[in-house]
Design a protein around this motif. Structure first.
Motif, PDB file in Angstrom:
ATOM      1  N   THR B  99       0.830  -1.200   0.000  1.00  0.00           N
ATOM      2  CA  THR B  99       0.000   0.000   0.000  1.00  0.00           C
ATOM      3  C   THR B  99       0.865   1.251   0.000  1.00  0.00           C
ATOM      4  O   THR B  99       0.556   2.235  -0.685  1.00  0.00           O
ATOM      5  CB  THR B  99      -0.926  -0.004   1.227  1.00  0.00           C
ATOM      6  OG1 THR B  99      -1.813  -1.091   1.107  1.00  0.00           O
ATOM      7  CG2 THR B  99      -1.731   1.275   1.316  1.00  0.00           C
ATOM      8  N   LEU B 102       1.950   1.968  -3.487  1.00  0.00           N
ATOM      9  CA  LEU B 102       0.850   2.508  -4.288  1.00  0.00           C
ATOM     10  C   LEU B 102       0.587   3.980  -3.927  1.00  0.00           C
ATOM     11  O   LEU B 102       0.530   4.855  -4.800  1.00  0.00           O
ATOM     12  CB  LEU B 102      -0.401   1.672  -4.006  1.00  0.00           C
ATOM     13  CG  LEU B 102      -1.516   1.669  -5.032  1.00  0.00           C
ATOM     14  CD1 LEU B 102      -1.001   1.109  -6.324  1.00  0.00           C
ATOM     15  CD2 LEU B 102      -2.680   0.842  -4.521  1.00  0.00           C
ATOM     16  N   VAL B 103       0.438   4.229  -2.635  1.00  0.00           N
ATOM     17  CA  VAL B 103       0.107   5.583  -2.188  1.00  0.00           C
ATOM     18  C   VAL B 103       1.283   6.536  -2.437  1.00  0.00           C
ATOM     19  O   VAL B 103       1.086   7.670  -2.884  1.00  0.00           O
ATOM     20  CB  VAL B 103      -0.285   5.572  -0.693  1.00  0.00           C
ATOM     21  CG1 VAL B 103      -0.386   6.982  -0.147  1.00  0.00           C
ATOM     22  CG2 VAL B 103      -1.604   4.850  -0.505  1.00  0.00           C
ATOM     23  N   SER B 106       1.508   7.432  -6.187  1.00  0.00           N
ATOM     24  CA  SER B 106       0.392   8.288  -6.577  1.00  0.00           C
ATOM     25  C   SER B 106       0.567   9.687  -6.021  1.00  0.00           C
ATOM     26  O   SER B 106       0.218  10.678  -6.661  1.00  0.00           O
ATOM     27  CB  SER B 106      -0.925   7.717  -6.069  1.00  0.00           C
ATOM     28  OG  SER B 106      -1.005   6.372  -6.382  1.00  0.00           O
ATOM     29  N   LEU B 197      -5.539   6.222  -8.803  1.00  0.00           N
ATOM     30  CA  LEU B 197      -5.331   6.937  -7.543  1.00  0.00           C
ATOM     31  C   LEU B 197      -4.761   8.330  -7.811  1.00  0.00           C
ATOM     32  O   LEU B 197      -5.119   9.303  -7.139  1.00  0.00           O
ATOM     33  CB  LEU B 197      -4.386   6.117  -6.661  1.00  0.00           C
ATOM     34  CG  LEU B 197      -4.534   6.280  -5.157  1.00  0.00           C
ATOM     35  CD1 LEU B 197      -5.986   6.125  -4.734  1.00  0.00           C
ATOM     36  CD2 LEU B 197      -3.683   5.258  -4.429  1.00  0.00           C
ATOM     37  N   ALA B 263      -7.212   4.502  -1.601  1.00  0.00           N
ATOM     38  CA  ALA B 263      -6.415   3.297  -1.808  1.00  0.00           C
ATOM     39  C   ALA B 263      -7.232   2.056  -1.470  1.00  0.00           C
ATOM     40  O   ALA B 263      -7.112   1.029  -2.128  1.00  0.00           O
ATOM     41  CB  ALA B 263      -5.145   3.358  -0.962  1.00  0.00           C
ATOM     42  N   GLU B 267      -7.585  -0.648  -4.298  1.00  0.00           N
ATOM     43  CA  GLU B 267      -7.027  -1.974  -4.042  1.00  0.00           C
ATOM     44  C   GLU B 267      -8.080  -3.059  -4.191  1.00  0.00           C
ATOM     45  O   GLU B 267      -7.812  -4.136  -4.713  1.00  0.00           O
ATOM     46  CB  GLU B 267      -6.417  -2.033  -2.638  1.00  0.00           C
ATOM     47  CG  GLU B 267      -5.086  -1.325  -2.548  1.00  0.00           C
ATOM     48  CD  GLU B 267      -4.472  -1.473  -1.168  1.00  0.00           C
ATOM     49  OE1 GLU B 267      -5.001  -2.238  -0.354  1.00  0.00           O
ATOM     50  OE2 GLU B 267      -3.460  -0.796  -0.915  1.00  0.00           O
TER      51      GLU B 267
END
Lengths: 302, 323
Positions: B99, B102-103, B106, B197, B263, B267
């Protein structure tokens, strides 16, 4: 006070109102919201079928849009158009109800904190600070999943209970600033009770920002309700809600695209109208500024 | 600076403490308990459940349970996940880095994009470009997170099968790829979730950056710059932007909750096995220890992020430290 005078007292001088009505965003938003509201109110007359009845589970599940079912049917053979119309009732009811409650509560707490000050103010505002830094969605998920899916009233209360923090900060700041102003001091010297000062002098001054916050707040609650329903922990099935329709088709989005597309557009259009109205209101109240984006205090409640 | 930091740290600790307490209270106020859900099977008698409750200490007084929960949480003991049949801590240790990736990605992209868009808008406030960007951003700002993810998935993974629809690597074949093949495979799986995102976050950031720019536009030094003969475009890019960037650091902290929420949906839609999917699956499985732990960990991550952002802002701008 007649309604138009009441409106004028909130919107201030007539110029504000005319600026608001000449804004293309206002007009688009009002038309959209009127259509959404009317179709929600008259859903029983407009919907061709019962939104919760499984029409024919053998022959009619997951039908693409057709004449008989303009928006198709879901895997349980329910008519999507009917569900969409009834779903609007949930979104609007939760959005309006939660924001109305949250506004009243937030204004009350903010005014109390601002008026009394001292330890009460410090404790209340530290709590609000902490609450604002907890992601709202997580609290909603926690409560909704622990209790299973919620009824309409508990869901509205939950949204209201997690949505008043930013407004209370706003009202507190305004109350603090106003407390020292001459007209308040004069009112106090004339023997006006704190309640009277609050209602007659403070509330009209916080009405403008509170109205903006309310418009953006409704948009936010509609998004959150849809999100919870998508996760399967929104209003109790088989009640139709926009997020729940999407949830019914989400696992097979490439086959059942109509279950995602139409309710999603409904959410998007409604939320867009609320946000556009909020933006237009803000610009109308505060014309000196360039049109502003969103306030970080409210971003924190997203 | 040290005083400011101490104050902010205390606030973060209070937030985390509050979240732990609220979480604990909610779990215990809720109907049923973890045991009655986890052992909700035919053949399991009430006596067996009672035994389990005693084994997990759920029959003790609330105060005692609370203190033990606090102590355990402080030591990183988050309980047992009934659905994974593993300690919650291990499950989360696997999911959290995914995570963060990903975050983090983004966030970088959306800030870059958001600031560029805001500058382009402010170069001619009220102009056609400004208004169109404004409308598009408002539209993006109003899109439900999960719906945008579903639509992007439908378009770019199913209708036009360019990108893989789910997971972090291709199943099975990934292990047989060359090193560069694996890298490309991982990148391809990142494209859709990160793009979704980023779009969601850009809307908010750009709207905000624009208002920060608008606030410094009427300053005296801007008028001076223009009077000196600096072009409007240059004045915005060189003078206004540098002064309007500071609030963005604080903003990064403020948007973390929204990004964490985004997220979660992204996800779930792309089956990206991070904290969000973990929480979503835990909800379905009614895995109480896992639900509460993921809420807790996410809140702590958000509190830490906000703390970091505030300290960075204070380091960059002395005025914040004083007030």
């Amino acid at each position: 006070m007649n309604p138009s005078a009441a409106l004028a007292s909130i919107l201030g001088p007539r110029r504000t109102l005319s600026r608001l009505l000449h804004d293309s965003r206002t007009r688009i938003a009002l038309v959209v919201l009127l259509i959404v509201a009317l179709s929600a109110v008259f859903a029983p007359l407009l919907a061709p079928y019962d939104p919760t009845v499984q029409l024919d589970i053998v022959r009619l599940p997951s039908q693409p849009p057709s004449f008989a079912h303009p928006l198709g049917t879901d895997p349980y053979s329910r008519d999507v158009l009917s569900r969409l119309l009834y779903g609007g009732r949930i979104s609007l009811a939760v959005g309006l109800g939660a924001v109305l409650l949250a506004m009243s509560f937030g204004i009350a707490i903010g005014a109390v904190a601002g008026f009394i000050g001292g330890a009460v103010d410090a404790v209340l505002m530290r709590f609000v600070d902490a609450a604002l830094s907890i992601p709202r969605l997580l609290v909603l998920i926690l409560v909704a999943s622990l209790w299973g899916s919620l009824g309409l009233v508990p869901l509205t209360l939950l949204m209201a209970g997690t949505g008043w923090f930013a407004v209370s900060r706003l009202v507190r700041a305004e109350t603090l600033a106003l407390r020292e102003r001459e007209f308040i001091v004069a009112a106090r010297a004339l023997g006006a009770s704190p309640m009277r000062i609050l209602v007659r002098h403070v509330l009209p001054n916080v009405a403008a920002p509170a109205l903006v916050a309310a418009a953006l707040g409704i948009a936010n609650v509609i998004l959150l309700e849809a999100g919870l329903s998508y996760l399967g922990i929104g209003v109790r099935p088989p009640t139709a809600s926009w997020g729940a329709i999407i949830q019914d088709g989400a696992e097979r989005v490439s086959d059942l695209w109509w279950l995602t597309l139409f309710p999603g557009l409904a959410i998007l259009v409604t939320v867009f109208a609320c946000n556009a109205l909020g933006d237009a209101l803000r610009d109308a109240f505060d014309p000196r500024q360039l049109p502003r984006g969103n306030d970080p205090t409210f971003a924190a409640e997203a | 600076m040290r005083r400011f930091f101490a104050g902010r740290l205390a606030q973060a600790v209070i937030v985390v403490f509050l979240v732990t307490t609220i979480t604990f209270l909610l779990v215990h106020l809720a109907p049923g308990d973890p045991i009655s859900v986890a052992l909700d099977k035919p053949g399991v008698t009430e006596a067996v459940r009672q035994q389990w409750r005693e084994a997990f200490g759920l029959d003790r007084p609330l105060g005692e349970q609370y203190l033990r929960w606090l102590g355990n949480a402080a030591r990183g003991e988050l309980g047992w996940s009934f659905s994974f049949r593993r300690p919650v801590r291990d499950v989360i240790a696997d999911a959290l880095p995914r995570t963060l990736l990903l975050v983090g990605l983004s966030m970088v992209f959306s800030f870059a994009l958001g600031i560029v868009v805001a500058v382009l808008q402010t170069e001619r406030p009220g102009g056609r470009r400004d208004r169109w960007f404004g409308r598009i951003l408002l539209l993006l700002y109003s899109v439900p997170d999960f719906w945008l993810a579903l639509v992007v998935l439908l378009l770019f993974a199913y209708r036009l099968p360019i990108f893989p629809p789910s997971g972090i690597v291709a199943p099975v074949v990934h292990d047989y790829m060359s090193f560069s093949g694996r890298l490309i495979d991982r990148l391809l799986h990142l494209v859709l979730p990160v793009t979704t995102l980023t779009l969601l976050a850009t809307a908010a950031i750009s709207r905000h950056q624009r208002s920060a720019l608008a606030e410094v536009m009427p300053s005296d030094w801007m008028r001076t710059a223009i009077a000196k003969g600096v072009s409007h475009r240059r004045a915005v890019r060189r003078h206004a932007l540098r002064n309007a960037l500071l609030p963005s650091i604080t903003l990064a902290g403020l948007y973390l909750p929204a990004l964490a929420a985004g997220a979660l949906f992204v996800e779930k839609v792309y089956s990206w096995p991070g904290m969000g999917l973990l929480a979503a699956n835990a909800i379905v499985a009614r895995d109480y220890p896992l639900i509460t732990a993921s809420v807790l960990i996410t809140s702590i991550a958000v509190a830490l992020g906000a703390l970091l952002a505030d300290v960075a802002a204070a380091a960059a701008d002395p005025r914040i430290r004083v007030s």
